[in-house]
Write an enzyme that holds these catalytic residues in place. Sequence first.
Site, short mmCIF file in Angstrom:
data_model
loop_
_atom_site.label_atom_id
_atom_site.label_comp_id
_atom_site.label_asym_id
_atom_site.label_seq_id
_atom_site.Cartn_x
_atom_site.Cartn_y
_atom_site.Cartn_z
N HIS A 188 0.80 -1.22 0.00
CA HIS A 188 0.00 0.00 0.00
C HIS A 188 0.84 1.27 0.00
CE1 HIS A 188 -3.17 -2.90 0.56
NE2 HIS A 188 -3.90 -2.00 -0.06
N GLU A 430 -11.15 -11.36 -6.70
CA GLU A 430 -9.73 -11.35 -6.31
C GLU A 430 -9.29 -12.68 -5.71
OE1 GLU A 430 -9.05 -7.95 -3.80
OE2 GLU A 430 -10.84 -8.31 -2.62
N ASP A 454 -4.59 -9.03 -5.43
CA ASP A 454 -4.87 -10.24 -4.65
C ASP A 454 -5.07 -11.45 -5.55
OD1 ASP A 454 -4.68 -9.67 -1.87
OD2 ASP A 454 -6.40 -8.34 -2.09
N CYS A 501 -9.50 -3.24 -11.13
CA CYS A 501 -9.11 -2.13 -10.26
C CYS A 501 -7.77 -2.42 -9.57
CB CYS A 501 -10.19 -1.81 -9.24
SG CYS A 501 -10.52 -3.17 -8.12
C1 PEP Z 1 -6.55 -5.85 -5.45
O1 PEP Z 1 -6.40 -6.79 -4.67
O2 PEP Z 1 -6.17 -5.88 -6.62
C2 PEP Z 1 -7.19 -4.60 -4.99
C3 PEP Z 1 -7.51 -3.66 -5.85
O3 PEP Z 1 -7.41 -4.43 -3.67
P1 PEP Z 1 -6.23 -4.10 -2.60
O4 PEP Z 1 -5.00 -3.78 -3.36
O5 PEP Z 1 -6.70 -2.97 -1.78
O6 PEP Z 1 -6.15 -5.38 -1.83
MG MG Z 2 -7.45 -6.79 -2.82
#
Ligand code: PEP
Ligand code: MG
Length: 559
Positions: A188, A430, A454, A501
Amino acid sequence: MITIQGKGVSAGVAIGPLYFYRRARNTLRRYEVEDREAEWNRFKDAQAKAVEQLGELAEKARIEAGDEAAMLFETHQMMCEDMDYEEAIEGFIKESGLNAEAAVTDAGLIQAEAFAAMDDDYFKARAADVKDISGRIVGILSGVVQGGIDSPVPVILASDDLAPSETVQLDKSKILGFVTSGGSGSSHTAILARTMGIPAIIGVGEQLKEEYEGRTVIADGGTGSVIVNPDEATTAKLMAKRAELLKRQELLKQLKGQPNVTKDGQSIRIYCNIGNPEDVIPVLENDGGGIGLFRSEFLYLNCDDFPTEEYQFEAYKKVLSDMGGKEVVIRTMDIGADKMIGYFNLPKEENPALGNRALRICLNRPEVFHTQLRALFRASAYGRLSIMFPMVTSVWEVQEAKKACEQVKRELTEEGIPFSDEVDLGIMIETPAAAVISDRLAKEVDFFSIGTNDLTQYTLACDRQNNDLGRFFNAHHPAVLRLIKLVAENAHKNGIWCGICGELGADLELTETFLSMGLDELSVSPRSVLPLRQKVRETEVAACRERLMGELMSDQISL
Ligand code: PEP
Ligand code: MG
């Protein structure tokens, strides 16, 4: 001049002083003071500084998230100067001769215990507040900045890695770039850097030394190199590169207002990922068509206790209103795994990424889910909201989540509270399970959004946080791409839209592939919108679809 090498995860060149992120130390110093009056004055100064800091935070919160959010800090201000609290501290310092840090800690603990023992839920919740303000005052007394940046000028922030709860509290205006010894491209910190459009380099390991603090550093997020004390020639070269990149960004601005249409007329929506209401600013600046992922858990990470319905309502309402009728997809909280929050009191797990996270927590803790859904539906009256659920593996989970939405809508109707009737419900794909049963899941929802971060981690059994796995974490792996293709096909067979996403959506090497698969939306960091638009506008899908899809499904594909 020293050059250290890491992995660039957010492009751009930054120059500035290196500054090491400081974590609050847990070791409390406890000793007897000689001059009790002087110690008392030391406390009073720190108390005044804390009140001042909280005032600034209240103003920041008011702008970013509304009056309700600001009130939290204003309450903390009042608690800092509460008479009982102050008297207890005075007693410890003046009567017992205790140093101010220990006096504040002890007085805070006593008051927190008293609050915790009360019957009223409101007062019970104040226990965490007292601990928080005591921590702040102790931090000021001991000179430890509570996870902040105590520098008058913007810096290149260095750290081992930053937890999402740490990144969320940073004063973003003070950061020119990130350099971390650990971390991974889909962590993140990297995602935040890309959202903010600032250079970031991860995984530099032990080469990142504290003795470099304060030295001038150039961080090149494109090549992953960090140059400490650059010489004149290197500085000139990298400054020229920086100017070139900025020029390119300026050129890309000409694409603002242009449609995302391929040469042969195929359209795709380009939306943005955000983590906070204030991220809407770069979304609009970069001409994002909507918000494809609002990671709502960042609101939770920003709080010391469960955010109230009102607090969340204000934040969602702000995003929806600021987006002026463009679609906003808000994901219900994705807590757990790398996004742990103390006040959730989740038991320690051996494998948190496979544990109680995201929708699983929501279904296990219906009261927490209910508060968020109420805030979301109330906010739906102020724009075009879609809600999506993360970490789905089974149809029954989606059905249960939908029931929770229905219940909230019934309640709001009975209470006469307005909400939109047109809120679409979708899920994130995911997990491999969700991808494989996407034909069934598509019958339950209005859209799919593929979380490739994920999906890659679970498909390849590769921890996305672990930078050492490097080449094993290959998001271009045919297993991942074939799953994406399958999910898009199942969505379209069932008449629903399908987007991406995860970070892969912005990968320009795959834009032709995603267009060939017929994806309807790519949601990316705001800075990626215009480069992606450019790539889409240069593509002729008919010329590459057959080849790319043929290669992907071929039994000759290299694995
Ligand atoms: C993902 O897992 O691709 C996603 C968009 O969610 P995060 O990165 O917040 O787990
Ligand atoms: Mg995710």
